[in-house]
Design an enzyme around this catalytic site. Structure first.
Site, PDB file in Angstrom:
ATOM      1  N   GLY A 176       0.810  -1.212   0.000  1.00 60.79           N
ATOM      2  CA  GLY A 176       0.000   0.000   0.000  1.00 60.79           C
ATOM      3  C   GLY A 176       0.840   1.257   0.000  1.00 60.79           C
ATOM      4  N   THR A 233      -6.400  -2.368  -1.520  1.00 61.18           N
ATOM      5  CA  THR A 233      -6.044  -1.017  -1.947  1.00 61.18           C
ATOM      6  C   THR A 233      -4.566  -0.927  -2.326  1.00 61.18           C
ATOM      7  OG1 THR A 233      -5.658  -0.378   0.363  1.00 61.18           O
ATOM      8  CG2 THR A 233      -7.825   0.094  -0.558  1.00 61.18           C
ATOM      9  N   VAL A 237      -4.976 -11.018   5.755  1.00 61.88           N
ATOM     10  CA  VAL A 237      -4.631 -11.240   7.162  1.00 61.88           C
ATOM     11  C   VAL A 237      -5.798 -11.786   7.974  1.00 61.88           C
ATOM     12  CG1 VAL A 237      -2.778  -9.533   7.237  1.00 61.88           C
ATOM     13  CG2 VAL A 237      -5.129  -8.831   7.727  1.00 61.88           C
ATOM     14  N   SER A 259      -5.077  -2.572   6.468  1.00 59.42           N
ATOM     15  CA  SER A 259      -6.433  -2.053   6.674  1.00 59.42           C
ATOM     16  C   SER A 259      -6.677  -0.949   5.656  1.00 59.42           C
ATOM     17  CB  SER A 259      -6.623  -1.469   8.081  1.00 59.42           C
ATOM     18  OG  SER A 259      -7.907  -0.870   8.178  1.00 59.42           O
ATOM     19  N   GLY A 269      -1.179 -13.383  17.368  1.00 58.05           N
ATOM     20  CA  GLY A 269      -0.918 -14.805  17.611  1.00 58.05           C
ATOM     21  C   GLY A 269       0.406 -15.238  17.007  1.00 58.05           C
ATOM     22  N   TYR A 295     -14.146   1.739  10.996  1.00 56.15           N
ATOM     23  CA  TYR A 295     -12.700   1.996  11.035  1.00 56.15           C
ATOM     24  C   TYR A 295     -12.271   2.512  12.411  1.00 56.15           C
ATOM     25  CZ  TYR A 295      -8.132   3.840   9.594  1.00 56.15           C
ATOM     26  OH  TYR A 295      -6.785   4.103   9.474  1.00 56.15           O
ATOM     27  N   TYR A 343      -2.801  -8.795  24.788  1.00 55.21           N
ATOM     28  CA  TYR A 343      -1.761  -9.790  24.506  1.00 55.21           C
ATOM     29  C   TYR A 343      -0.472  -9.451  25.252  1.00 55.21           C
ATOM     30  CZ  TYR A 343      -3.784 -12.864  20.941  1.00 55.21           C
ATOM     31  OH  TYR A 343      -4.518 -13.828  20.297  1.00 55.21           O
ATOM     32  N   HIS A 379      -3.187   6.202  -3.669  1.00 51.48           N
ATOM     33  CA  HIS A 379      -4.098   5.678  -4.690  1.00 51.48           C
ATOM     34  C   HIS A 379      -4.796   6.849  -5.371  1.00 51.48           C
ATOM     35  CE1 HIS A 379      -7.297   3.425  -6.592  1.00 51.48           C
ATOM     36  NE2 HIS A 379      -6.785   2.286  -6.159  1.00 51.48           N
TER      37      HIS A 379
END
Length: 447
Positions: free
Chosen positions: A119, A144, A166, A182, A209, A252, A266, A288
């Site tokens: 991106g 994108t 992902v 994203s 993870g 978002y 985590y 873009h």
């Protein structure tokens, strides 16, 4: 008898001639010549024929010009394709030349994963890390992102490009993870809100993870949108925000907020080493063309002589940083020992009206009008980062002045608009994610 008859005939002939001459003279017509009206009529017919012939010739020339234009466009597209094929052949034959990189030994060279690495921001981050001599794996589903953003690295022994979403688990031995995946512009993340939420939740869980399993450090590319429409100005990291949880931007805004929450969960529960960057408005080359954010909209509209569209009264403010400053901030944060959220942005604040005028001046098209349309829902009225943490803990602050960055960005879009047309047959826009047309700003101004 015969003589009398001849005499009578002669007399009748003389009488007829006399009558003819009388009629001619009475009408003002000279004997043995055409009338002026007749001459004018012939002249008029001649001019009409000439005009018709000229129109016919002009029409033929117009058709020929249009045909020539189509041939030129076709040839230009074919040349563009050939250039890409030549580039690929050079890559396959080992003739491809790569940007210069630093040579590192095995102890210094990191294995780095960048999600969303094809991106706008991710590709610039890829450049910096590759040139620094690290091994970089780019993970992108090209929602994108664009392969051309990183094609100059394809074939390099330290670089891998993997087409992967992902949202699905991914296994790889890495030392660092930059989680940038994203959609970040409103037209893109609003197009498929559920997909946006999944990317920021399931995608982040998968990357956390992976970081837990291999012992990697993870940097989350969060956003200033976590502050929503702020009531505190400028916005420090300690501000909890003012977000509408069911508005059009919530997929978002709230997606990034829960992603931050998961990072720290985590960290506390599993000891994962995390970094969180709250990124403010960023611009630069490789944006873009159908991005839909203010910088790309204004630049494209100004370059094409279209009215520059401001939504609202134009007094709402934003702070803009050049992409190279952002990348340096991300790398500094990843390499730091600081794990709390950090604002990465430029404190220079502009109203939308001031910003539009600056871009119009830099483009050099003073005749472009600035028009106003209805404000969009939940559009933040003020946005400016407090970068005290970045200065204190990272030793970072932006170096590129906004105007200097705009010059580079304008040059990039000027070149992009000169490339073979990427518009559809009906001329309405460029291709977008999932086959949807992301229309150029001056075509779809009501967005």
């Amino acid at each position: 008898m015969g003589a009398d008859t001849a005499t009578k005939r002669f007399a009748i002939l003389v009488a007829l001639c006399t009558l003819f001459i009388f009629v001619v003279i009475s009408r003002g017509l000279p004997i043995g010549s055409k009338s002026d009206d007749a001459e004018e009529s012939e002249d008029g017919d001649f001019m009409t024929d000439a005009v018709r012939r000229s129109e016919s010739t002009l029409l033929q020339q117009t058709k020929l010009l249009e045909k020539t234009k189509q041939q030129v466009e076709k040839t230009s597209r074919e040349l563009f394709v050939l250039q890409r094929e030549v580039s690929l052949l050079k890559n396959q034959s080992g003739l491809k030349s790569f940007p210069e990189t630093i040579r590192r030994n095995e102890f210094d060279r990191k294995r780095i994963l960048i999600t969303g690495g094809a991106g706008f921001v991710g590709s610039h981050l890829t450049d910096v890390l590759m040139k620094a001599g690290h091994e970089v794996t780019v993970l992108d589903n090209f929602f994108t992102g664009r392969k051309k953003n990183v094609e100059h690295w394809i074939g390099h022994p330290n670089f891998d490009l993997i087409n992967h979403d992902v949202v699905e688990p991914f296994m790889l031995e890495v030392d660092e993870i930059y989680h940038l995946a994203s959609p970040a512009s409103p037209p893109h993340y609003m197009y498929n809100p559920i997909k946006t939420i999944k990317t920021n939740t399931l995608g982040t869980i998968n990357m956390l993870g992976l970081a837990k399993r291999v012992g990697a450090r993870l940097l989350l590319a969060s956003t200033s949108e976590v502050y929503g429409n702020p009531t505190v100005h400028p916005q420090p990291e300690t501000y909890f925000g003012n977000v509408n949880p069911d508005g059009p931007r919530a997929c978002y805004d709230e997606g990034k907020r829960i992603a931050e929450t998961m990072c720290y969960a985590y960290q506390k529960q599993s000891g994962v080493d995390v970094r969180v960057a709250r990124i403010f408005n960023t611009f630069g080359p490789r944006m873009h063309i159908g991005d839909g954010r203010v910088v790309s909209n204004f630049v494209i509209q100004a370059l094409q002589g279209q009215p520059m569209t401001i939504y609202g009264n134009g007094l709402q403010t934003r702070s803009f940083q050049y992409v190279s400053d952002l990348v340096q901030g991300l790398v500094a944060l990843m390499n730091s020992n600081y794990s709390d959220p950090v604002n990465i942005g430029n404190p220079e604040e502009y109203t939308m009206k001031e910003f539009a005028e600056s871009i119009r001046d830099l483009v050099g098209n003073k005749e472009v009008k600035i028009i106003h349309k209805a404000a969009t829902q939940d559009d933040p009225q003020r946005r400016r980062p407090d970068i005290s943490r970045a200065k204190k803990y990272l030793g970072w602050e932006p170096e590129i002045h906004v105007i200097d960055g705009l010059r580079e960005t304008i040059a990039y879009f000027r070149h992009e608009l000169q490339e073979p047309s990427v518009r559809s047959a009906d001329g309405r826009g460029v291709g977008g994610p999932y086959g949807k047309k992301i229309e150029l700003p001056h075509v779809n101004e009501d967005r």
